[in-house]
Design a protein around this motif. Sequence first.
Motif, PDB file in Angstrom:
ATOM      1  N   ILE A   1      -2.068 -28.234 -20.585  1.00 26.34           N
ATOM      2  CA  ILE A   1      -2.988 -27.702 -19.570  1.00 26.34           C
ATOM      3  C   ILE A   1      -3.692 -26.442 -20.080  1.00 26.34           C
ATOM      4  N   TYR A   2      -2.943 -25.536 -20.717  1.00 24.79           N
ATOM      5  CA  TYR A   2      -3.545 -24.297 -21.219  1.00 24.79           C
ATOM      6  C   TYR A   2      -4.571 -24.597 -22.305  1.00 24.79           C
ATOM      7  N   LYS A   3      -4.284 -25.611 -23.137  1.00 21.44           N
ATOM      8  CA  LYS A   3      -5.225 -25.975 -24.199  1.00 21.44           C
ATOM      9  C   LYS A   3      -6.504 -26.559 -23.600  1.00 21.44           C
ATOM     10  N   ALA A   4      -6.335 -27.384 -22.569  1.00 18.46           N
ATOM     11  CA  ALA A   4      -7.507 -27.956 -21.890  1.00 18.46           C
ATOM     12  C   ALA A   4      -8.343 -26.847 -21.258  1.00 18.46           C
ATOM     13  N   GLN A   5      -7.665 -25.859 -20.652  1.00 19.93           N
ATOM     14  CA  GLN A   5      -8.375 -24.715 -20.048  1.00 19.93           C
ATOM     15  C   GLN A   5      -9.107 -23.922 -21.128  1.00 19.93           C
ATOM     16  N   ALA A   6      -8.427 -23.693 -22.264  1.00 24.46           N
ATOM     17  CA  ALA A   6      -9.008 -22.901 -23.350  1.00 24.46           C
ATOM     18  C   ALA A   6     -10.215 -23.603 -23.970  1.00 24.46           C
ATOM     19  N   ALA A   7     -10.137 -24.942 -24.055  1.00 24.80           N
ATOM     20  CA  ALA A   7     -11.236 -25.716 -24.621  1.00 24.80           C
ATOM     21  C   ALA A   7     -12.506 -25.546 -23.793  1.00 24.80           C
ATOM     22  N   GLU A   8     -12.333 -25.402 -22.472  1.00 23.52           N
ATOM     23  CA  GLU A   8     -13.468 -25.180 -21.575  1.00 23.52           C
ATOM     24  C   GLU A   8     -14.220 -23.899 -21.919  1.00 23.52           C
TER      25      GLU A   8
ATOM     26  N   GLU B   1     -11.613 -22.631 -32.264  1.00 19.07           N
ATOM     27  CA  GLU B   1     -10.257 -23.202 -32.217  1.00 19.07           C
ATOM     28  C   GLU B   1      -9.146 -22.157 -32.263  1.00 19.07           C
ATOM     29  N   ALA B   2      -9.221 -21.262 -33.266  1.00 14.42           N
ATOM     30  CA  ALA B   2      -8.166 -20.261 -33.463  1.00 14.42           C
ATOM     31  C   ALA B   2      -7.983 -19.400 -32.219  1.00 14.42           C
ATOM     32  N   ILE B   3      -9.093 -19.083 -31.578  1.00 11.12           N
ATOM     33  CA  ILE B   3      -9.032 -18.244 -30.370  1.00 11.12           C
ATOM     34  C   ILE B   3      -8.486 -19.062 -29.196  1.00 11.12           C
ATOM     35  N   GLN B   4      -8.881 -20.330 -29.137  1.00 14.86           N
ATOM     36  CA  GLN B   4      -8.328 -21.213 -28.093  1.00 14.86           C
ATOM     37  C   GLN B   4      -6.800 -21.263 -28.183  1.00 14.86           C
ATOM     38  N   GLU B   5      -6.295 -21.389 -29.420  1.00 14.77           N
ATOM     39  CA  GLU B   5      -4.850 -21.434 -29.661  1.00 14.77           C
ATOM     40  C   GLU B   5      -4.185 -20.156 -29.146  1.00 14.77           C
ATOM     41  N   LYS B   6      -4.827 -19.004 -29.446  1.00 13.56           N
ATOM     42  CA  LYS B   6      -4.312 -17.701 -28.974  1.00 13.56           C
ATOM     43  C   LYS B   6      -4.279 -17.633 -27.455  1.00 13.56           C
ATOM     44  N   ILE B   7      -5.362 -18.119 -26.841  1.00 16.75           N
ATOM     45  CA  ILE B   7      -5.436 -18.101 -25.370  1.00 16.75           C
ATOM     46  C   ILE B   7      -4.283 -18.928 -24.779  1.00 16.75           C
ATOM     47  N   ALA B   8      -4.093 -20.123 -25.326  1.00 19.61           N
ATOM     48  CA  ALA B   8      -3.040 -21.017 -24.821  1.00 19.61           C
ATOM     49  C   ALA B   8      -1.655 -20.404 -25.001  1.00 19.61           C
ATOM     50  N   THR B   9      -1.410 -19.816 -26.176  1.00 20.47           N
ATOM     51  CA  THR B   9      -0.114 -19.180 -26.449  1.00 20.47           C
ATOM     52  C   THR B   9       0.125 -18.003 -25.507  1.00 20.47           C
ATOM     53  N   GLY B  10      -0.926 -17.247 -25.256  1.00 25.46           N
ATOM     54  CA  GLY B  10      -0.834 -16.116 -24.326  1.00 25.46           C
ATOM     55  C   GLY B  10      -0.465 -16.566 -22.924  1.00 25.46           C
ATOM     56  N   ARG B  11      -1.049 -17.694 -22.521  1.00 28.15           N
ATOM     57  CA  ARG B  11      -0.739 -18.222 -21.186  1.00 28.15           C
ATOM     58  C   ARG B  11       0.686 -18.736 -21.099  1.00 28.15           C
ATOM     59  N   LEU B  12       1.192 -19.283 -22.211  1.00 24.88           N
ATOM     60  CA  LEU B  12       2.583 -19.745 -22.229  1.00 24.88           C
ATOM     61  C   LEU B  12       3.532 -18.558 -22.080  1.00 24.88           C
ATOM     62  N   GLU B  13       3.209 -17.445 -22.754  1.00 26.36           N
ATOM     63  CA  GLU B  13       4.016 -16.223 -22.614  1.00 26.36           C
ATOM     64  C   GLU B  13       4.052 -15.779 -21.153  1.00 26.36           C
TER      65      GLU B  13
END
Length: 292
Positions: free
Chosen positions: A219-226, A231-243
Amino acid sequence: AMMANITAAQVKQLREMTDSPMMECKKALVEADGDMDAAVDILRKNGLAAAAKKAGRETNEGAVGAFVSDDATAGALCEVACETDFVGSNPKFTGFAAAVAQVVSETNPADVDALLKESLVGETVESALTELIHTMGENMKITRFAARKAANGAVSSYVHMGGKIGVIVEFAFNNAETAQNEAFKTFAHDVCLQVAAVAPICAVREDVPAETIEHEMSIYKAQAAESGKPEAIQEKIATGRLEKFYKEQVLTEQAFVKDADMTIAQYAAKVSKETGDEIRIVGFDRISRADA
């Protein structure tokens, strides 16, 4: 495939679960063919919903009873259902739930059927239950239970709102006398309150099921893709949301409800220092009537 007929009741339930706009709820349900969980995910991916709240599906009334042994090394919860809140809050009924919790703790039954065959004050749990049904004139059933034993440590329990929520938390430490320490007892009670109030999914992040993490990350990756960012920043966003998810959902990482400047892990460290021991939260069980 036939398009699912979406009812107003489904839309209302999804709105209650997600606090999302009505039209969006309807769209998500159509897209998900009426599957509630899938519709929640669609809303979350579109950034329209936080994690879902459990819709208040209280099919009936009842109470959760708790028991902890005198030496605090064992304890249990037991949920008993009935028809009305009037009976559910009656001391005779809540007392029965607590008495059955003691039987659970002392006999460690495999399931409810096995529990019914155990003895309670000279008769079986089943016949004691039947007797209570006749006395109080309402149908009742034992629905769920949970038990814990602490090898090196203690268990603590708490019953919230006269039996609407029951909690048992297991702690580990090195010195047996820590169980009787006032600072530890206060801490143990506070942790029980935290579990009752906030409903974490587990005690430590290592215990979060892998599929839960995968589901959240997707879900976080789908949100970040929007966001349309690289890519690298999307990954960071998703990881941040998991934290952030861990901080909200994992007991030891949550802010303490009575003092938001301190996490439960920091509170445990503070009490460890005070008691000269090493105190860990092993795990917990939480039985809520709202999930029944």
